[in-house]
Structure formats: structure tokens, C-alpha cells
Design a protein around this motif. Structure first.
Motif, PDB file in Angstrom:
ATOM      1  N   CYS A  22       0.841  -1.210   0.000  1.00 37.03           N
ATOM      2  CA  CYS A  22       0.000   0.000   0.000  1.00 37.03           C
ATOM      3  C   CYS A  22       0.872   1.255   0.000  1.00 37.03           C
ATOM      4  CB  CYS A  22      -0.909   0.023   1.224  1.00 37.03           C
ATOM      5  SG  CYS A  22      -2.219  -1.207   1.167  1.00 37.03           S
ATOM      6  N   ASN A  24       3.851   1.619  -1.246  1.00 41.95           N
ATOM      7  CA  ASN A  24       4.435   1.805  -2.572  1.00 41.95           C
ATOM      8  C   ASN A  24       3.397   2.342  -3.552  1.00 41.95           C
ATOM      9  OD1 ASN A  24       6.967   0.937  -1.828  1.00 41.95           O
ATOM     10  ND2 ASN A  24       6.541  -1.198  -2.315  1.00 41.95           N
ATOM     11  N   THR A  25       2.176   1.880  -3.439  1.00 44.44           N
ATOM     12  CA  THR A  25       1.114   2.339  -4.335  1.00 44.44           C
ATOM     13  C   THR A  25       0.814   3.812  -4.095  1.00 44.44           C
ATOM     14  OG1 THR A  25       0.147   0.138  -4.404  1.00 44.44           O
ATOM     15  CG2 THR A  25      -1.279   1.953  -5.031  1.00 44.44           C
ATOM     16  N   LEU A  29       1.323   6.854  -6.697  1.00 42.48           N
ATOM     17  CA  LEU A  29       0.216   7.723  -7.062  1.00 42.48           C
ATOM     18  C   LEU A  29       0.608   9.183  -6.890  1.00 42.48           C
ATOM     19  CD1 LEU A  29      -2.756   7.933  -7.911  1.00 42.48           C
ATOM     20  CD2 LEU A  29      -3.355   7.812  -5.495  1.00 42.48           C
TER      21      LEU A  29
END
Length: 52
Positions: A22, A24-25, A29
Motif C-alpha cells: 500500500c 508503494n502504491t 500515485l
């Protein structure tokens, strides 16, 4: 190690893996958003120069 302790340890490792994914996401983003803002700003500058 008992099965109960092994299951707890496995759950902790699984939770850490999910949380790191999460992170890294969310970081990716943020980078994508920053790149989009920069590209939009550059396009605006190019249009303004072409209009002059």
C-alpha cells in the motif's frame, strides 16, 4: 514453536507485506499526480507562447 504462534507470526508477516505494498502504491500515485501537474503546466506554457 506451536501452531498457534506460527499462525500469529504468519499473520504478522502477511500484514507487513500488505502494508508495504500500500505504501508503494500511494507513493507511486503521488509521483504520477506530480508528473501530471507538471505536464499540464508545461502544455499551458507552450500554448501561451504559441498564442503570442
Amino acid at each position: 514453536m506451536t501452531a498457534k504462534n506460527l499462525a500469529r507470526l504468519g499473520a504478522v508477516f502477511a500484514a507487513l507485506l500488505v502494508l508495504s505494498a500500500c505504501g508503494n502504491t500511494i507513493r507511486g500515485l503521488g509521483r504520477d499526480t506530480a508528473n501530471t501537474v507538471d505536464a499540464t503546466k508545461d502544455a499551458g506554457h507552450r500554448i501561451a507562447r504559441a498564442a503570442n
